[in-house]
Design a protein around this motif. Structure first.
Motif, PDB file in Angstrom:
ATOM      1  N   UNK A  73      30.717  34.619  83.562  1.00 49.82           N
ATOM      2  CA  UNK A  73      32.150  34.880  83.680  1.00 49.82           C
ATOM      3  C   UNK A  73      32.992  33.681  83.262  1.00 49.82           C
ATOM      4  N   UNK A  74      34.231  33.963  82.893  1.00 53.49           N
ATOM      5  CA  UNK A  74      35.159  32.901  82.504  1.00 53.49           C
ATOM      6  C   UNK A  74      35.907  32.341  83.699  1.00 53.49           C
ATOM      7  N   UNK A  75      36.270  33.216  84.636  1.00 57.06           N
ATOM      8  CA  UNK A  75      37.079  32.805  85.788  1.00 57.06           C
ATOM      9  C   UNK A  75      36.376  33.120  87.101  1.00 57.06           C
ATOM     10  N   UNK A  76      36.209  32.089  87.918  1.00 54.30           N
ATOM     11  CA  UNK A  76      35.604  32.263  89.231  1.00 54.30           C
ATOM     12  C   UNK A  76      36.457  31.538  90.270  1.00 54.30           C
ATOM     13  N   UNK A  77      36.722  32.222  91.377  1.00 49.60           N
ATOM     14  CA  UNK A  77      37.504  31.642  92.465  1.00 49.60           C
ATOM     15  C   UNK A  77      36.588  31.351  93.642  1.00 49.60           C
ATOM     16  N   UNK A  78      36.672  30.130  94.162  1.00 47.66           N
ATOM     17  CA  UNK A  78      35.938  29.773  95.379  1.00 47.66           C
ATOM     18  C   UNK A  78      36.943  29.870  96.526  1.00 47.66           C
ATOM     19  N   UNK A  97      26.694  25.525  86.244  1.00 48.08           N
ATOM     20  CA  UNK A  97      26.523  26.755  85.475  1.00 48.08           C
ATOM     21  C   UNK A  97      27.496  26.835  84.298  1.00 48.08           C
ATOM     22  N   UNK A  98      28.326  25.810  84.169  1.00 48.84           N
ATOM     23  CA  UNK A  98      29.288  25.699  83.054  1.00 48.84           C
ATOM     24  C   UNK A  98      30.311  26.839  83.043  1.00 48.84           C
ATOM     25  N   UNK A  99      30.761  27.265  84.220  1.00 48.41           N
ATOM     26  CA  UNK A  99      31.828  28.267  84.301  1.00 48.41           C
ATOM     27  C   UNK A  99      33.099  27.630  83.736  1.00 48.41           C
ATOM     28  N   UNK A 100      33.760  28.262  82.763  1.00 44.81           N
ATOM     29  CA  UNK A 100      34.907  27.648  82.081  1.00 44.81           C
ATOM     30  C   UNK A 100      36.122  27.357  82.950  1.00 44.81           C
ATOM     31  N   UNK A 101      36.373  28.222  83.941  1.00 38.98           N
ATOM     32  CA  UNK A 101      37.553  28.002  84.780  1.00 38.98           C
ATOM     33  C   UNK A 101      37.219  28.290  86.235  1.00 38.98           C
ATOM     34  N   UNK A 102      37.229  27.221  87.029  1.00 40.86           N
ATOM     35  CA  UNK A 102      36.923  27.334  88.456  1.00 40.86           C
ATOM     36  C   UNK A 102      38.174  27.001  89.257  1.00 40.86           C
ATOM     37  N   UNK A 103      38.635  27.951  90.053  1.00 37.66           N
ATOM     38  CA  UNK A 103      39.750  27.718  90.970  1.00 37.66           C
ATOM     39  C   UNK A 103      39.191  27.710  92.381  1.00 37.66           C
ATOM     40  N   UNK A 104      39.527  26.681  93.161  1.00 40.93           N
ATOM     41  CA  UNK A 104      38.961  26.575  94.501  1.00 40.93           C
ATOM     42  C   UNK A 104      40.042  26.361  95.548  1.00 40.93           C
ATOM     43  N   UNK A 105      39.809  26.923  96.715  1.00 46.18           N
ATOM     44  CA  UNK A 105      40.717  26.739  97.842  1.00 46.18           C
ATOM     45  C   UNK A 105      40.270  25.526  98.650  1.00 46.18           C
ATOM     46  N   UNK A 120      36.053  21.410  90.069  1.00 45.98           N
ATOM     47  CA  UNK A 120      37.075  22.464  90.118  1.00 45.98           C
ATOM     48  C   UNK A 120      38.191  22.141  89.133  1.00 45.98           C
ATOM     49  N   UNK A 121      38.568  23.131  88.336  1.00 46.58           N
ATOM     50  CA  UNK A 121      39.627  22.918  87.354  1.00 46.58           C
ATOM     51  C   UNK A 121      41.015  23.030  87.976  1.00 46.58           C
ATOM     52  N   UNK A 122      41.109  23.807  89.032  1.00 50.35           N
ATOM     53  CA  UNK A 122      42.387  23.965  89.727  1.00 50.35           C
ATOM     54  C   UNK A 122      42.096  24.136  91.211  1.00 50.35           C
ATOM     55  N   UNK A 123      42.847  23.416  92.048  1.00 50.65           N
ATOM     56  CA  UNK A 123      42.650  23.487  93.499  1.00 50.65           C
ATOM     57  C   UNK A 123      43.965  23.868  94.166  1.00 50.65           C
ATOM     58  N   UNK A 124      43.903  24.801  95.105  1.00 48.61           N
ATOM     59  CA  UNK A 124      45.088  25.197  95.856  1.00 48.61           C
ATOM     60  C   UNK A 124      44.874  24.900  97.335  1.00 48.61           C
TER      61      UNK A 124
END
Length: 222
Positions: A73-78, A97-105, A120-124
Motif C-alpha cells: 500500500x501507499x498510505x498506512x495510518x498508525x 517495509x518501505x511504505x511510501x507514506x506513513x501517518x502516525x498518531x 513516520x512521514x507525518x505525525x499528529x
C-alpha cells in the motif's frame, strides 16, 4: 453521496480505537477503500461491516502485515495510541517495509519525536492539537483555528472595526498587523476570495492567515 477519490489504492488503518476507528469511517465516507487492523477482536468486530476489510492481527508482526498486503500500500495510518511501544514498533516495521507514506498518531511530543525518527512521514497529536484549537476559540473572538505550521495559522474571525468600511488595500493589514485576509463571507452569501478592492462591512466574517501571535492580536481588535 461521497465523491470517489481519484486514487483507488486502499488505505490501511492500524489500530481501531477512537482515533483510528473514527478516521477509518471518515475515509470510507469519502469513498476510499479501507483495511482496518487491530489486535483487539472486539474493535475489529465493531467495524467489520463498515470497512472494506477488517482483520485481527498483531501490527508488530511483519509476516502478519505482509499476509494482509500492507507492504503493497501507499498510505498506512498508525492509529495506535496508549500502547506506545506497539506504536513505535509498528511504525518502524512499516519503514522497513518501505511504505511510501506513513501517518502516525502520537500521545505526547516525545512520542511524536520518536515516531519521526523511526520513519513516520507525518505525525499528529490529536488531543494536543484540539486543545490548542479550542484555546484560541474559547474567547469567542476566533470562530475557527487551524495551525498549518509552527509559525503559520489560518483563522476564521469576525471583522474588527479597524477594517470596517475600508478596502483591504487601504487597510494594508500586512503592513499594519502582519496578517493577510484571504477570504470573506457576508451574511447569506458564501465565502469568496478577496482582492485589494474588497470592502469589509460590519458583520463580515474573515479568513485570516499569518503567524499565531499576529492573527490572535488582529482577532482581538475591537
Amino acid at each position: 453521496m461521497a465523491k470517489k477519490p481519484a486514487v483507488d489504492d486502499p488505505i490501511a488503518v492500524l489500530g481501531l480505537g477512537r482515533f483510528g476507528g473514527s478516521l477509518a469511517l471518515e475515509l470510507i465516507r469519502q469513498g476510499w477503500e479501507v483495511i482496518g487492523i487491530d489486535a483487539d477482536s472486539g474493535a475489529v468486530q465493531a467495524l467489520a461491516d463498515k470497512l472494506t476489510h477488517a482483520a485481527v492481527a498483531d501490527t508488530t508482526d511483519e509476516e502478519a502485515l505482509r499476509q494482509l498486503g500492507v507492504h503493497e500500500l501507499t498510505n498506512v495510518v498508525v492509529g495506535i495510541g496508549t500502547d506506545v511501544q506497539a506504536s513505535i514498533l509498528t511504525t518502524s516495521l512499516l519503514t522497513d517495509l518501505a511504505v511510501p507514506h506513513i501517518l502516525a498518531k502520537a500521545i505526547s511530543r516525545q512520542h511524536a519525536t520518536i515516531l519521526r525518527r523511526v520513519g513516520a512521514h507525518h505525525v499528529v497529536l490529536p488531543e494536543h492539537e484540539m486543545g490548542e484549537r479550542v484555546a484560541h476559540m474559547v474567547t469567542g473572538q476566533i470562530l475557527n483555528f487551524i495551525q498549518l505550521d509552527d509559525d503559520y495559522v489560518l483563522a476564521k474571525t469576525h471583522a474588527p472595526t479597524v477594517v470596517i468600511d475600508r478596502t483591504l488595500a487601504d487597510a494594508d493589514l500586512r503592513k499594519t498587523h502582519d496578517v493577510t485576509v484571504v477570504a470573506i463571507k457576508r451574511p447569506g452569501i458564501p465565502f469568496t476570495h478577496t482582492t485589494g478592492d474588497t470592502v469589509v462591512y460590519a458583520g463580515d466574517v474573515l479568513i485570516v492567515v499569518g503567524d499565531p501571535a499576529s492573527v490572535q492580536a488582529f482577532a482581538s481588535l475591537t
